[in-house]
Design an enzyme around this catalytic site. Structure first.
Site, PDB file in Angstrom:
ATOM      1  N   THR A  30       0.777  -1.285   0.130  1.00 56.82           N
ATOM      2  CA  THR A  30       0.064  -0.091   0.015  1.00 56.82           C
ATOM      3  C   THR A  30       0.626   1.574  -0.105  1.00 56.82           C
ATOM      4  O   THR A  30       0.597   2.379   0.025  1.00 56.82           O
ATOM      5  CB  THR A  30      -0.706   0.527   1.202  1.00 56.82           C
ATOM      6  OG1 THR A  30      -0.334  -0.252   2.472  1.00 56.82           O
ATOM      7  CG2 THR A  30      -1.809  -0.882   1.089  1.00 56.82           C
ATOM      8  N   CYS A  34       1.950   3.010   9.317  1.00 59.90           N
ATOM      9  CA  CYS A  34       1.723   2.978  10.527  1.00 59.90           C
ATOM     10  C   CYS A  34       1.941   2.688  12.211  1.00 59.90           C
ATOM     11  O   CYS A  34       2.916   1.877  11.634  1.00 59.90           O
ATOM     12  CB  CYS A  34       0.176   1.497  10.057  1.00 59.90           C
ATOM     13  SG  CYS A  34      -1.075   1.702   8.853  1.00 59.90           S
ATOM     14  N   ASP A 437      14.840  13.505  51.678  1.00 60.67           N
ATOM     15  CA  ASP A 437      13.630  14.178  50.762  1.00 60.67           C
ATOM     16  C   ASP A 437      12.772  13.510  52.142  1.00 60.67           C
ATOM     17  O   ASP A 437      12.616  12.528  52.866  1.00 60.67           O
ATOM     18  CB  ASP A 437      12.803  14.105  50.157  1.00 60.67           C
ATOM     19  CG  ASP A 437      11.506  14.911  49.817  1.00 60.67           C
ATOM     20  OD1 ASP A 437      11.847  16.263  49.514  1.00 60.67           O
ATOM     21  OD2 ASP A 437      10.576  14.356  49.657  1.00 60.67           O
TER      22      ASP A 437
END
Length: 494
Positions: A30, A34, A437
């Site tokens: 084609t 895709c 932290d």
């Protein structure tokens, strides 16, 4: 991954959307390429070839599928995870460096010759920097054609093309029809006047709740705000300023842009994707972290957490220093003062934003006596600003993460906590870990993990290379009543 034919073919046979962005499939019969999840009939094995990017497929002569729109799939998560030359180059191309500075500018930023850059990208991706930038311009053109009412001539230059003829030829080559044909095929959605509304695709699963909650909790008034269930902020861009409104949904993020110059749409979109960590692949993160019994329940309860990042690496570094040894709210107050006093004014017809966050150059002459900070932290901030301006610390999408860590660590007042936060949120390193932290340590304690910095950092070795994502789960363990886990935030009293 695209070189593993059997694995790729199984992915397209299953129409597995998890592989969108990892590779594209080109169908020889084609002439179309895709995404793996395309709903079209699966082609025979002998009729397909796999390419690592849309640019490589376009260079091989294939056109984009009009049904699945492979050019609009989430970006490859490879460029977030990897830190090598190819990944650094891809992050800079994504940020528009080739369009602004050409291939020589890209090579200079990376510290290599143009010939080396061409050779390495061609070898691994099947396309050089110009072809990769061309594919990006084509995608931007399609977005503008389908999402705005701008005249096609204006779109040509906004997308980065040097002429209308080049724009027409590229769109016809990539999409198989002229720009006017794309516009006829699309019903332009209702848009905010003067703004551009785009759909930012995401890779599932996507936990937008924690991501937007964190951004809201750490926002700097004046340049960031939450309004009507959206996170909004100002942007400093190459050709002007902008305002972005980001509205989360389970399968996408709606992005509404107001720009001074539409030539900045590609850069603005790329920076919004980085801010939200939208190109991450949550599946390997989930598998690795769920293997630890201490994290398993959290990971399985809410998969798909993202790293709340930044639109500007310099801004993030400055804000990290402002946040040292203070609460999240106090850090926002300090940042808001910089925005008010040194940011560039903007007009926001849709909300209450007033300024952009100042650049390091804007802050170069900053009077430290006007900063409501301890004396030592004032000097740390001034030192960081000077280093960002003179280039002794390089923080940008294409910087070497290891080199950036070393440069930061040589600055006074920039310790492991600051360095790791900058690496995680500024540079997008998936394996950064701010073990010192306080919130991370408290969350770890609630899960029965070591709550001291050294012990937790040692325990986190088993989470490599996803320690940044483990950090998000440790913050989540603080509970739903913590500000960084609350979205949308409570409305302010009138």
């Amino acid at each position: 991954m695209y070189q593993d034919f059997d694995r790729c073919y199984r992915a397209i046979g299953a129409r597995d959307s998890r592989f969108d962005g990892w590779f594209v499939v080109a169908v020889h019969t084609t002439g179309i390429y895709c995404r793996p999840s395309c709903p079209a009939r699966t082609p025979l094995p002998g009729n397909v070839a796999f390419h690592p990017s849309a640019a490589a497929a376009q260079r091989a002569g294939f056109r984009a599928c009009k049904r699945c729109r492979p050019d609009a799939s989430p970006g490859s998560p490879e460029w977030n995870v990897r830190g090598d030359l190819v990944a650094r180059a891809m992050r800079l191309i994504d940020d528009g460096t080739v369009d602004r500075d050409g291939v020589p500018g890209l090579a200079a930023r990376l510290g290599y010759t143009t010939r080396q850059i061409e050779r390495v990208l061609q070898s691994e991706l099947g396309a050089g920097p110009l072809a990769l930038a061309r594919a990006q311009r084509a995608q931007t053109a399609r977005l503008l054609i389908e999402s705005s009412a701008l005249p096609l001539g204006d779109i040509a230059f906004a997308a980065g093309f040097s002429s209308v003829r080049q724009f027409n030829d590229t769109v016809r080559s990539v999409f198989g029809c002229p720009p006017s044909g794309l516009r006829r095929l699309t019903r332009t959605p209702a848009a905010v006047p003067g703004a551009l509304t785009l759909r930012l695709p995401v890779r599932q699963p996507f936990d937008h709740h924690s991501l937007f909650a964190h951004l809201a909790a750490t926002s700097a008034p004046g340049c960031e705000e939450v309004r009507d269930g959206s996170f909004r902020r100002t942007l400093r861009l190459p050709h002007g300023n902008g305002v972005v409104t980001l509205t989360p949904f389970p399968d996408q993020v709606r992005c509404t842009l107001r720009l001074d110059d539409f030539r900045d749409v590609t850069v603005a979109t790329a920076r919004c994707r980085r801010l939200l960590d939208l190109d991450a692949d949550p599946l390997p993160v989930h598998d690795a972290l769920a293997a630890d019994p201490a994290l398993d329940a959290l990971v399985r309860a809410v998969p798909g957490r993202r790293i709340p990042r930044t639109v500007d690496e310099h801004e993030l570094a400055i804000r990290v220093v402002l946040a040292q040894q203070v609460s999240t709210r106090a850090a926002g107050t300090h940042a808001a003062r910089l925005v008010r006093d040194h940011g560039r004014p903007i007009i926001d017809p849709d909300g209450g934003l007033t300024h952009t966050f100042p650049s390091a150059g804007d802050l170069l002459g900053l009077d430290p006596q006007r900063l409501a900070l301890p004396t030592a932290r004032r000097s740390y901030l001034i030192g960081l600003i000077g280093a960002l301006v003179d280039g002794s610390v390089v923080l940008d999408p294409g910087c070497d993460r290891a080199a950036a860590r070393a440069q930061l660590s040589r600055l006074p007042g920039i310790g492991p906590w600051s360095t790791e936060l900058i690496a995680m949120r500024g540079l997008g390193d998936p394996d950064a870990f701010p073990g010192g932290d306080l919130g991370v340590r408290r969350g770890a304690g609630r899960l029965g993990l070591p709550d001291d910095s050294a012990g937790l950092t040692a325990r986190a070795e088993r989470w490599r290379p996803w320690r940044s994502y483990a950090t998000q789960y440790l913050w989540a363990a603080l509970g739903a009543d913590h500000p960084m886990n609350t979205w949308p935030p409570p409305k302010e009293a009138p």
